[in-house]
Scaffold this motif. Structure first.
Motif, PDB file in Angstrom:
ATOM      1  N   ALA A  15       0.803  -1.214   0.000  1.00  0.00           N
ATOM      2  CA  ALA A  15       0.000   0.000   0.000  1.00  0.00           C
ATOM      3  C   ALA A  15       0.835   1.263   0.000  1.00  0.00           C
ATOM      4  N   THR A  16       2.059   1.199   0.528  1.00  0.00           N
ATOM      5  CA  THR A  16       2.846   2.412   0.685  1.00  0.00           C
ATOM      6  C   THR A  16       4.003   2.520  -0.288  1.00  0.00           C
ATOM      7  N   THR A  17       4.256   1.478  -1.071  1.00  0.00           N
ATOM      8  CA  THR A  17       5.347   1.509  -2.033  1.00  0.00           C
ATOM      9  C   THR A  17       4.852   2.065  -3.349  1.00  0.00           C
ATOM     10  N   SER A 174      -2.043   9.358  -7.460  1.00  0.00           N
ATOM     11  CA  SER A 174      -1.748   9.701  -6.067  1.00  0.00           C
ATOM     12  C   SER A 174      -2.106  11.162  -5.826  1.00  0.00           C
ATOM     13  N   PHE A 175      -2.837  11.403  -4.745  1.00  0.00           N
ATOM     14  CA  PHE A 175      -3.297  12.743  -4.404  1.00  0.00           C
ATOM     15  C   PHE A 175      -2.856  13.105  -2.988  1.00  0.00           C
ATOM     16  N   ASN A 176      -2.589  14.379  -2.749  1.00  0.00           N
ATOM     17  CA  ASN A 176      -2.403  14.881  -1.387  1.00  0.00           C
ATOM     18  C   ASN A 176      -2.775  16.361  -1.349  1.00  0.00           C
ATOM     19  N   GLU A 177      -2.592  16.981  -0.197  1.00  0.00           N
ATOM     20  CA  GLU A 177      -3.016  18.373  -0.041  1.00  0.00           C
ATOM     21  C   GLU A 177      -2.103  19.354  -0.761  1.00  0.00           C
ATOM     22  N   SER A 178      -0.815  19.052  -0.803  1.00  0.00           N
ATOM     23  CA  SER A 178       0.145  19.989  -1.384  1.00  0.00           C
ATOM     24  C   SER A 178       0.270  19.866  -2.896  1.00  0.00           C
ATOM     25  N   GLY A 179      -0.069  18.699  -3.434  1.00  0.00           N
ATOM     26  CA  GLY A 179       0.112  18.482  -4.862  1.00  0.00           C
ATOM     27  C   GLY A 179       1.548  18.185  -5.230  1.00  0.00           C
ATOM     28  N   LEU A 191      -4.267   9.996  -0.655  1.00  0.00           N
ATOM     29  CA  LEU A 191      -4.842   8.733  -1.113  1.00  0.00           C
ATOM     30  C   LEU A 191      -4.194   8.357  -2.434  1.00  0.00           C
ATOM     31  N   SER A 192      -4.166   7.064  -2.703  1.00  0.00           N
ATOM     32  CA  SER A 192      -3.699   6.572  -3.997  1.00  0.00           C
ATOM     33  C   SER A 192      -4.636   5.460  -4.435  1.00  0.00           C
ATOM     34  N   ILE A 193      -4.821   5.356  -5.732  1.00  0.00           N
ATOM     35  CA  ILE A 193      -5.754   4.363  -6.256  1.00  0.00           C
ATOM     36  C   ILE A 193      -5.251   3.860  -7.600  1.00  0.00           C
ATOM     37  N   THR A 194      -5.449   2.566  -7.836  1.00  0.00           N
ATOM     38  CA  THR A 194      -5.005   1.936  -9.080  1.00  0.00           C
ATOM     39  C   THR A 194      -6.187   1.257  -9.761  1.00  0.00           C
ATOM     40  N   PHE A 195      -6.353   1.529 -11.055  1.00  0.00           N
ATOM     41  CA  PHE A 195      -7.388   0.896 -11.874  1.00  0.00           C
ATOM     42  C   PHE A 195      -6.718   0.118 -13.002  1.00  0.00           C
ATOM     43  N   THR A 201     -11.234  -1.201  -9.977  1.00  0.00           N
ATOM     44  CA  THR A 201     -10.330  -0.793  -8.910  1.00  0.00           C
ATOM     45  C   THR A 201      -9.516  -1.988  -8.436  1.00  0.00           C
ATOM     46  N   LEU A 202      -8.191  -1.872  -8.508  1.00  0.00           N
ATOM     47  CA  LEU A 202      -7.302  -2.948  -8.070  1.00  0.00           C
ATOM     48  C   LEU A 202      -6.723  -2.684  -6.689  1.00  0.00           C
ATOM     49  N   HIS A 203      -6.461  -1.420  -6.405  1.00  0.00           N
ATOM     50  CA  HIS A 203      -5.868  -1.064  -5.114  1.00  0.00           C
ATOM     51  C   HIS A 203      -6.299   0.350  -4.742  1.00  0.00           C
ATOM     52  N   PHE A 204      -6.633   0.532  -3.470  1.00  0.00           N
ATOM     53  CA  PHE A 204      -7.099   1.829  -2.995  1.00  0.00           C
ATOM     54  C   PHE A 204      -6.550   2.034  -1.594  1.00  0.00           C
ATOM     55  N   ASP A 205      -5.682   3.028  -1.423  1.00  0.00           N
ATOM     56  CA  ASP A 205      -5.050   3.301  -0.135  1.00  0.00           C
ATOM     57  C   ASP A 205      -5.484   4.687   0.331  1.00  0.00           C
ATOM     58  N   PHE A 206      -6.198   4.735   1.459  1.00  0.00           N
ATOM     59  CA  PHE A 206      -6.678   6.014   1.971  1.00  0.00           C
ATOM     60  C   PHE A 206      -6.441   6.096   3.476  1.00  0.00           C
TER      61      PHE A 206
END
Length: 303
Positions: A15-17, A174-179, A191-195, A201-206
């Motif tokens: 999830a974090t790599t 991959s999204f965050n507040e700062s961009g 959050l990050s998400i993979t389609f 949706t294959l992976h969703f990390d929030f």
């Protein structure tokens, strides 16, 4: 219980790599085809890579197919992994350029051939996204009111070719507040998400963005609602098989409680579909969702 703790560590790493690394052996768990890396990687110099028997010929064949990669910087490592219950020695090569494209190759030491490769393109323009991927991305904005305030800081399209068979393209955002991509720990909501190219949706990390809009009173009910929002009617084809939790006396509890203290295993009715894991933290807030394999669940005692 040790296997379950190891599984939570593996899921955390997945999830974090970053996606390209997650698809490769920098991650101790490679779920595709039930392959699990054994031991540490042995980094190789360029001279050591080129001195490997059969390497020059294999690379020349690859360069014929992708001429632009001749100018790419090359690095690599030697690894051992298990494939179909057999130990296998391979060299993983990383070909990178200053542009948006990069490749990861797997060289089989025994057959002296490149048996699979993954190519990635970063910073994908929105205009180049398949319609189904864009539609799935739009669904994400309904999961939390804070999602709309996040900024895209990374996007990658990648796909693998294994033994001549090209797999579906995958898209990771991959999204965050700062961009901007942060180094080290950050308090940014992210959050990050993979389609895949069909929009699935294959992976969703929030982890740092609890989904407050989910319906249900329990984590199980909320997990079911999450699947409905991500997969639509297809979610009805999945049933909860097991809920796994780390006990407080487990040595891994402290490191995992804020991200994945436990997992909810959803098994599909059809054997042709893959299981789905939903993670939750110490507050029973959902933190991640990912498609996995039966082999992974069985190997780590999650079934």
């Amino acid at each position: 219980m040790k296997k379950v703790a190891t599984a939570f560590l593996a899921i955390s790493l997945l999830a974090t790599t970053p996606v390209f690394a997650a698809e490769q052996e920098s991650n101790p768990i490679q779920q595709e085809e039930g392959m699990i890396e054994q031991g540490e990687n042995q980094e190789l110099t360029v001279d050591e890579i080129m001195a490997q028997q059969g390497m020059k010929s294999a690379l020349e064949s690859f360069y014929d197919k992708f001429p632009q990669t001749k100018t790419y910087e090359i690095s690599g490592s030697k690894i051992k992994k298990i494939e179909n219950d057999k130990e296998k020695n391979v060299i993983q090569l990383f070909l990178e350029s200053d542009e948006k494209k990069s490749f990861v190759l797997e060289f089989d030491i025994e057959t002296e051939k490149i048996t699979e490769y993954t190519q990635a393109v970063s910073n994908i323009p929105k205009s180049e996204l398949p319609g189904k991927v864009q539609a799935s991305l739009d669904k994400v904005y309904s999961l939390s009111p804070e999602v709309k305030d996040l900024k895209l800081y990374d996007s990658v399209m990648y796909f693998s070719t294994i033994k001549g068979e090209e797999e579906l393209k995958k898209y990771r955002f991959s999204f965050n507040e700062s961009g901007k991509m942060a180094e080290g720990k950050t308090t940014d909501k992210e959050l990050s998400i993979t389609f895949d190219e069909t929009g699935k949706t294959l992976h969703f990390d929030f982890e740092k963005l609890p989904l407050v809009n989910l319906e249900g009173n329990t984590k199980e009910e909320k997990a079911q609602d999450l699947l409905k929002r991500l997969y639509g009617e297809e979610a009805n084809e999945y049933k909860i098989k097991k809920v796994n939790e780390l006990p407080k006396d487990d040595p891994n509890y402290k490191d995992h409680k804020d991200f994945i203290r436990g997992t909810i295993v959803f098994m599909p009715i059809s054997s042709e579909k893959n299981p789905i894991l939903v993670g939750f933290n110490i507050k029973n807030e959902l933190t991640m969702s990912q498609e996995t394999t039966r082999d992974f669940l069985e190997d780590f005692g999650l079934l």
